[in-house]
Design an enzyme around this catalytic site. Structure first.
Site, short mmCIF file in Angstrom:
data_model
loop_
_atom_site.label_atom_id
_atom_site.label_comp_id
_atom_site.label_asym_id
_atom_site.label_seq_id
_atom_site.Cartn_x
_atom_site.Cartn_y
_atom_site.Cartn_z
N LYS A 124 60.54 36.90 33.38
CA LYS A 124 59.78 35.49 33.29
C LYS A 124 60.33 34.38 32.68
CE LYS A 124 56.02 37.51 34.39
NZ LYS A 124 54.06 37.86 34.45
N ASN A 147 60.99 41.68 35.19
CA ASN A 147 60.52 40.28 35.24
C ASN A 147 60.44 39.98 33.66
OD1 ASN A 147 59.79 38.38 36.07
ND2 ASN A 147 57.85 38.45 36.88
N GLU A 186 51.91 33.98 39.75
CA GLU A 186 51.93 32.60 38.70
C GLU A 186 52.75 31.17 39.71
OE1 GLU A 186 54.14 35.00 35.97
OE2 GLU A 186 53.14 35.71 35.23
N SER A 192 50.42 44.98 33.36
CA SER A 192 50.38 45.02 32.05
C SER A 192 50.70 46.90 32.00
CB SER A 192 48.28 45.40 31.55
OG SER A 192 48.75 44.29 31.59
N HIS A 196 55.38 35.80 44.03
CA HIS A 196 54.43 35.99 43.13
C HIS A 196 53.23 35.46 42.24
CE1 HIS A 196 54.18 37.18 38.05
NE2 HIS A 196 55.03 37.72 38.27
N GLY A 208 49.92 40.37 32.56
CA GLY A 208 49.56 39.86 31.27
C GLY A 208 48.32 40.30 30.48
N GLU A 215 50.46 43.29 42.89
CA GLU A 215 50.43 42.84 41.65
C GLU A 215 49.11 42.48 41.58
OE1 GLU A 215 54.10 42.21 39.17
OE2 GLU A 215 53.45 40.94 40.04
P1 PGA Z 1 53.06 41.83 32.81
O1 PGA Z 1 53.50 41.19 34.34
O2 PGA Z 1 53.64 43.51 32.98
O3 PGA Z 1 52.86 41.58 31.69
O4 PGA Z 1 51.69 42.13 32.78
C1 PGA Z 1 53.84 41.16 35.66
C2 PGA Z 1 54.63 40.98 36.26
O5 PGA Z 1 54.21 39.42 36.53
O6 PGA Z 1 55.09 41.05 37.00
#
Ligand code: PGA
Length: 253
Positions: free
Chosen positions: A11, A9, A94, A210, A92, A170, A164
């Site tokens: 982003k 992903n 976010e 992460s 997601h 993140g 997640e």
């Molecule tokens: P990350 O993000 O691996 O940077 O924690 C995962 C995601 O948001 O899909």
């Protein structure tokens, strides 16, 4: 047998040149792996990525549930499919937190994605507050129930789920393999109860939050973890390649 999937992903990252370089590295990595590789680039690079690779699935990070109309700035699921993508991220954290997407809206997106022929990668997961109050299992089951509970068996068999935990995205904090396995097996049980054991056995449930080369092998070795949805570590081809070659992953059935 359910598919093993590693999905990047990206982003809202990368210049056009960087995206072109990274997708060519992905294509090279995918050649030497039996694991399914997916990428979710920023919408503006979607067509370039689709054109550049044949051995990788390419999906959108978002899609609007109505086919066409006065929705300035949006791209419909149907348009994403017509561009040649085969999947879309839905739910997601976010998008839930920054863009206030409700479960009711996500349900519409799931229906529109399926109707358009896209594979929905449905993201679910709890906050730290919910986990600390020991309500994480019920919380995620409620997300699943509200957004996916109405699907037919046929529709549910097309869904990929990504667990997640919000506190791990993140942040550098990762769920332990025991925490991931507990949640993944409860998600699989929910599918079995709501639908049937064949759908539940065949549903790919990915871990995200992460995930990186140093913790991937342990997470991927969990019996109910079928791969990862990778954010930060998907932006460096060396890290992404190491996720693929994790010893435990290769020995998975
Ligand atoms: P990350 O993000 O691996 O940077 O924690 C995962 C995601 O948001 O899909």
């Amino acid at each position: 047998m359910r598919k093993k999937i590693i999905a990047g992903n990206w982003k809202m990252n990368l210049s056009s040149e960087e995206a072109t370089e990274l997708i060519s590295q992905y294509a090279r990595i995918a050649q030497s792996s039996e694991v399914n590789l997916m990428v979710f680039p920023p919408m503006i690079y979607l067509k370039d990525c689709i054109k550049a690779v044949t051995n990788i699935g390419v999906g959108a990070q978002n899609g609007f549930p109505i086919d066409s109309g006065a929705f300035t700035g949006e791209v419909s699921m149907k348009q994403i499919k017509m561009a040649g993508a085969n999947a879309v991220l839905i739910g997601h954290s976010e998008r839930r937190s920054l863009f206030h997407e409700s479960d009711a809206f996500l349900k519409q997106k799931i229906d529109a994605a399926l109707e358009s022929g896209l594979i929905p990668f449905f993201c679910c997961g709890e906050s730290l507050e919910v986990r600390n109050s020991n309500e994480h299992i019920a919380f995620v089951q409620n997300q699943l129930h509200t957004v996916l509970g109405h699907l037919s068996d046929d529709q549910m068999s097309q869904i990929v789920i990504a667990y997640e935990p919000i506190w791990a995205i993140g942040t550098g904090l990762t769920a332990s393999s025991a925490q991931a396995e507990e949640m993944h097996s409860s998600i699989r049980n929910w599918i079995k109860t709501q639908f049937n054991s064949s759908i539940s056995d065949n549903c790919s449930i990915l871990y995200g939050g992460s995930c990186n080369p140093s913790n991937a092998a342990e997470l991927f070795a969990c019996p109910n973890v079928d791969g990862g949805l990778i954010g930060g570590a998907s932006l460096k081809s060396t890290d992404f390649e190491q996720l693929f070659s994790a010893e435990a992953w290769i020995t998975l059935n």
